[in-house]
Design an enzyme around this catalytic site. Sequence first.
Site, PDB file in Angstrom:
ATOM      1  N   ASP A   8       0.848  -1.714  -0.111  1.00  0.00           N
ATOM      2  CA  ASP A   8       0.047  -0.078  -0.314  1.00  0.00           C
ATOM      3  C   ASP A   8       1.504   1.089  -0.203  1.00  0.00           C
ATOM      4  OD1 ASP A   8      -2.819  -1.110   1.330  1.00  0.00           O
ATOM      5  OD2 ASP A   8      -1.197  -2.185   1.388  1.00  0.00           O
ATOM      6  N   THR A  61      -7.275  -3.938   1.190  1.00  0.00           N
ATOM      7  CA  THR A  61      -5.663  -4.843   0.991  1.00  0.00           C
ATOM      8  C   THR A  61      -6.415  -6.806   2.448  1.00  0.00           C
ATOM      9  OG1 THR A  61      -5.168  -2.588   1.825  1.00  0.00           O
ATOM     10  CG2 THR A  61      -4.106  -4.224   3.052  1.00  0.00           C
TER      11      THR A  61
HETATM   12  N1  LIG Z   1     -14.280  -0.688   8.333  1.00  0.00           N
HETATM   13  C1  LIG Z   1     -13.234  -0.387   7.050  1.00  0.00           C
HETATM   14  N2  LIG Z   1     -11.834  -0.104   8.035  1.00  0.00           N
HETATM   15  C2  LIG Z   1     -10.915   0.452   6.483  1.00  0.00           C
HETATM   16  N3  LIG Z   1     -11.221  -0.160   5.077  1.00  0.00           N
HETATM   17  C3  LIG Z   1     -12.359   0.107   5.263  1.00  0.00           C
HETATM   18  C4  LIG Z   1     -13.561  -0.157   5.769  1.00  0.00           C
HETATM   19  N4  LIG Z   1     -14.835  -0.856   4.944  1.00  0.00           N
HETATM   20  C5  LIG Z   1     -14.459  -0.769   3.856  1.00  0.00           C
HETATM   21  N5  LIG Z   1     -13.358  -0.518   3.301  1.00  0.00           N
HETATM   22  C6  LIG Z   1     -12.581   0.027   2.298  1.00  0.00           C
HETATM   23  O1  LIG Z   1     -13.339  -0.288   1.314  1.00  0.00           O
HETATM   24  C7  LIG Z   1     -12.671  -1.123   0.184  1.00  0.00           C
HETATM   25  C8  LIG Z   1     -13.873  -1.874   0.398  1.00  0.00           C
HETATM   26  O2  LIG Z   1     -14.521  -2.370   1.324  1.00  0.00           O
HETATM   27  P1  LIG Z   1     -15.239  -4.223   1.216  1.00  0.00           P
HETATM   28  O3  LIG Z   1     -14.018  -5.168   0.556  1.00  0.00           O
HETATM   29  O4  LIG Z   1     -15.626  -4.738   2.809  1.00  0.00           O
HETATM   30  O5  LIG Z   1     -16.336  -4.515   0.189  1.00  0.00           O
HETATM   31  C9  LIG Z   1     -12.517  -2.152   0.796  1.00  0.00           C
HETATM   32  O6  LIG Z   1     -11.318  -2.853   0.701  1.00  0.00           O
HETATM   33  C10 LIG Z   1     -11.100  -1.065   1.795  1.00  0.00           C
HETATM   34  O7  LIG Z   1     -10.398  -0.801   1.876  1.00  0.00           O
HETATM   35  P2  LIG Z   1      -8.942  -0.480   1.479  1.00  0.00           P
HETATM   36  O8  LIG Z   1      -8.454  -2.155   1.206  1.00  0.00           O
HETATM   37  O9  LIG Z   1      -7.969   0.353   0.497  1.00  0.00           O
HETATM   38  O10 LIG Z   1      -8.339   0.134   3.096  1.00  0.00           O
HETATM   39 MG   LIG Z   2      -6.467   0.619   3.672  1.00  0.00          MG
HETATM   40 MG   LIG Z   3      -7.088   1.044   0.107  1.00  0.00          MG
END
Ligand SMILES: Nc1ncnc2c1ncn2[C@@H]1O[C@H](COP(=O)(O)O)[C@@H](O)[C@H]1OP(=O)(O)O
Ligand SMILES: [Mg+2]
Ligand SMILES: [Mg+2]
Length: 311
Positions: free
Chosen positions: A50, A123
């Site tokens: 990241d 991530t």
């Molecule tokens: N509670 C959370 N805390 C941090 N990031 C979140 C959260 N919910 C969703 N996200 C971000 O939104 C994206 C889509 O959510 P999900 O996979 O749960 O559907 C995740 O991959 C994450 O992005 P990232 O991976 O870039 O941190």
């Molecule tokens: Mg993130």
């Molecule tokens: Mg991200």
Amino acid sequence: MASTVPLIVRLLASSVSVANRAGKIIRDVMSKGELGIVEKGKDDLQTEADRSAQRCIIASLSAQFPKLNIIGEEDNPDTEDEIPSDWIVIDTDKDILTIQCPSNLQGVKEEDIVVWVDPLDGTSEYTQGFLEHVTVLIGIAVNEKPVAGVIHQPYYKTLIGGQKNIGRTIWGLQEVGVGGFTPAPPPDSLVITTTRSHSNPMVEKALQVMNANQILRVGGAGYKVLQLLEGVASIYVFASGGCKKWDTCAPEAVLSAAGGKLTDIFGNYYKYGPSESRPNKTGVLAAVNNDLHSYALSRIPEELKNTLSKK
Ligand SMILES: Nc1ncnc2c1ncn2[C@@H]1O[C@H](COP(=O)(O)O)[C@@H](O)[C@H]1OP(=O)(O)O
Ligand SMILES: [Mg+2]
Ligand SMILES: [Mg+2]
Ligand SMILES: [Mg+2]
């Protein structure tokens, strides 16, 4: 020649090349096996991939477009360190440079643009080995609206003429459409895509009321929007806070360029101006067309909307 091409088109063409480079960085970190995981908060991880992918994207875009306002997901404590020179990409996708720019975007200047960068979306899935769910997201907003975007999938595998290829890059531009793959119509039955790592009772309630034939639980906002565009799923529902502007800017731009719609669960569009708050507090509701979006919107109970708006 390139200087006669409108800025938005040049920025999109560069973003495609930069996203490809960021995808290679993500694969390299995984192959070395030292993920350098940092816990930013509850269910919220950051890895070396990241951090490095974000540095590559921001350094490359700001080298070419110095006045752009670029907002990335990660705080990089070590930005004083020199960036490896091969992370600074100044190549540009030649095919995209030939696109006819929509007339309303021809005069856009660097100062009018906000670029929302999610260097690695999904991530949690990256750390758990669900590598296909991982995407690199570069969203381009003008006047608070996502007008162009790139979704790069670093682990997408194809076999072309006996040759193995890894990675693919999908882009979208308002009024032009999408490139990098061919969208497919939605499935015949109702298939919902939703979170696999950030569920809660509200998220589950909103899924129950949809009357779906199937629910797919996958990681990342980018990957779920790709599932909509590929005809794997009909609607993306996430009735919870957690996603932020960098998660939805590029997916919204690509989806809307293909005729789809991404809003919160009230049916309102998010705004992507430079001072907008980062969190998408009122969830995500997306579909490949207006009819499916309206259907999903009509199923969300008022009570659930009220609960989410008070959070
Ligand atoms: N509670 C959370 N805390 C941090 N990031 C979140 C959260 N919910 C969703 N996200 C971000 O939104 C994206 C889509 O959510 P999900 O996979 O749960 O559907 C995740 O991959 C994450 O992005 P990232 O991976 O870039 O941190
Ligand atoms: Mg993130
Ligand atoms: Mg991200
Ligand atoms: Mg994300």
